[in-house]
Design a protein around this motif. Structure first.
Motif, PDB file in Angstrom:
ATOM      1  N   MET A  29       0.974  -1.064  -0.095  1.00 52.36           N
ATOM      2  CA  MET A  29      -0.100  -0.166   0.163  1.00 52.36           C
ATOM      3  C   MET A  29       0.873   1.243   0.050  1.00 52.36           C
ATOM      4  SD  MET A  29      -2.788  -1.539  -0.247  1.00 52.36           S
ATOM      5  CE  MET A  29      -3.857  -0.442   0.035  1.00 52.36           C
ATOM      6  N   PRO A  30       0.404   2.393  -0.121  1.00 58.92           N
ATOM      7  CA  PRO A  30       0.983   3.793  -0.261  1.00 58.92           C
ATOM      8  C   PRO A  30       1.861   3.967   1.023  1.00 58.92           C
ATOM      9  CG  PRO A  30      -0.831   4.050  -1.158  1.00 58.92           C
ATOM     10  CD  PRO A  30      -1.106   2.849  -0.688  1.00 58.92           C
ATOM     11  N   VAL A  78       9.589  -2.672  -6.528  1.00 62.84           N
ATOM     12  CA  VAL A  78       8.287  -3.165  -6.244  1.00 62.84           C
ATOM     13  C   VAL A  78       7.572  -1.895  -6.194  1.00 62.84           C
ATOM     14  CG1 VAL A  78       6.583  -4.300  -4.581  1.00 62.84           C
ATOM     15  CG2 VAL A  78       8.750  -5.456  -5.111  1.00 62.84           C
ATOM     16  N   SER A  79       6.374  -1.790  -6.593  1.00 61.19           N
ATOM     17  CA  SER A  79       5.315  -0.681  -6.807  1.00 61.19           C
ATOM     18  C   SER A  79       4.305  -0.864  -6.022  1.00 61.19           C
ATOM     19  CB  SER A  79       5.101  -0.082  -8.213  1.00 61.19           C
ATOM     20  OG  SER A  79       6.302   0.126  -8.799  1.00 61.19           O
ATOM     21  N   VAL A  80       3.533   0.315  -5.508  1.00 61.36           N
ATOM     22  CA  VAL A  80       1.868   0.280  -5.020  1.00 61.36           C
ATOM     23  C   VAL A  80       1.405  -0.472  -6.073  1.00 61.36           C
ATOM     24  CG1 VAL A  80       0.367   1.570  -4.321  1.00 61.36           C
ATOM     25  CG2 VAL A  80       2.553   2.202  -3.282  1.00 61.36           C
ATOM     26  N   GLY A  81       0.370  -1.271  -5.594  1.00 65.40           N
ATOM     27  CA  GLY A  81      -0.380  -1.919  -6.601  1.00 65.40           C
ATOM     28  C   GLY A  81       0.013  -3.215  -7.242  1.00 65.40           C
ATOM     29  N   ASP A  82       1.191  -3.471  -6.962  1.00 66.25           N
ATOM     30  CA  ASP A  82       1.827  -4.837  -7.444  1.00 66.25           C
ATOM     31  C   ASP A  82       1.124  -5.946  -6.539  1.00 66.25           C
ATOM     32  OD1 ASP A  82       3.397  -3.901  -9.565  1.00 66.25           O
ATOM     33  OD2 ASP A  82       5.248  -4.066  -8.240  1.00 66.25           O
ATOM     34  N   LEU A  83       0.717  -7.045  -7.178  1.00 66.55           N
ATOM     35  CA  LEU A  83       0.224  -8.340  -6.047  1.00 66.55           C
ATOM     36  C   LEU A  83       1.286  -8.971  -6.022  1.00 66.55           C
ATOM     37  CD1 LEU A  83      -1.894  -9.757  -4.811  1.00 66.55           C
ATOM     38  CD2 LEU A  83      -2.583 -10.822  -6.780  1.00 66.55           C
ATOM     39  N   LEU A  84       1.982  -9.226  -4.707  1.00 69.59           N
ATOM     40  CA  LEU A  84       3.046  -9.834  -4.705  1.00 69.59           C
ATOM     41  C   LEU A  84       2.914 -11.357  -4.089  1.00 69.59           C
ATOM     42  CD1 LEU A  84       5.527  -7.482  -2.665  1.00 69.59           C
ATOM     43  CD2 LEU A  84       5.226  -7.812  -4.984  1.00 69.59           C
ATOM     44  N   SER A  85       3.260 -12.408  -4.756  1.00 73.47           N
ATOM     45  CA  SER A  85       3.237 -13.936  -4.405  1.00 73.47           C
ATOM     46  C   SER A  85       4.393 -14.253  -3.989  1.00 73.47           C
ATOM     47  CB  SER A  85       2.756 -14.697  -5.514  1.00 73.47           C
ATOM     48  OG  SER A  85       1.388 -14.327  -6.098  1.00 73.47           O
TER      49      SER A  85
END
Length: 140
Positions: A29-30, A78-85
């Motif tokens: 998140m931000p 990694v950016s805000v909005g990336d879905l990390l698995s």
């Protein structure tokens, strides 16, 4: 009326090692970002630590604690909005310790999704008893 097959909603990296297990998913998140909009490395490290302890906890059937981060590589931002698995596999089981390899993949651009490996790490966890002392890892 026939039901259409459900489209694949979450992607799996095609080059993922076959022994890797999905242990966690999270979206930064931000509040987790620096002034440039990139996610803080320390935030990613803490998430890797959380994901990394899942398999050692299962293998040892109890509490574990991080004893070493043997390797940590940041491959892509990694950016805000990336879905990390977070995927993990057990690399070694010792008398009281379990070493795991963790890979973090970002799913980006929801309209035309792509997967990017952003981080990989190797960490060692020690099985501990109620008093926080090392205990033997139980065989499964």
């Amino acid at each position: 009326m026939p039901v259409s097959p459900r489209p694949q909603t979450l992607l799996t990296p095609p080059e993922l090692h076959p022994d890797m297990e999905l242990v966690m998913r999270v979206m930064p998140m931000p509040k987790d970002a620096n002034g440039n909009g990139d996610i803080f490395g320390g935030w990613i490290m803490s998430q890797v630590d959380l994901a990394g302890c899942v398999l050692p906890g299962r293998v040892s059937r109890g509490r574990v604690t991080t004893v070493a981060v043997n390797e940590f590589i940041f491959r892509n931002a990694v950016s805000v909005g990336d879905l990390l698995s977070f995927y993990a596999r057990v690399e070694r089981i010792g008398n009281t310790s379990v070493t795991v390899h963790v890979e973090v993949w970002a799913e980006r651009q929801p309209a035309d999704p792509i997967l990017v490996k952003v981080t990989e790490a190797k960490a060692t966890y020690v099985a501990i008893d109620r008093d926080g002392r090392p205990r033997p890892v139980l065989s499964v």
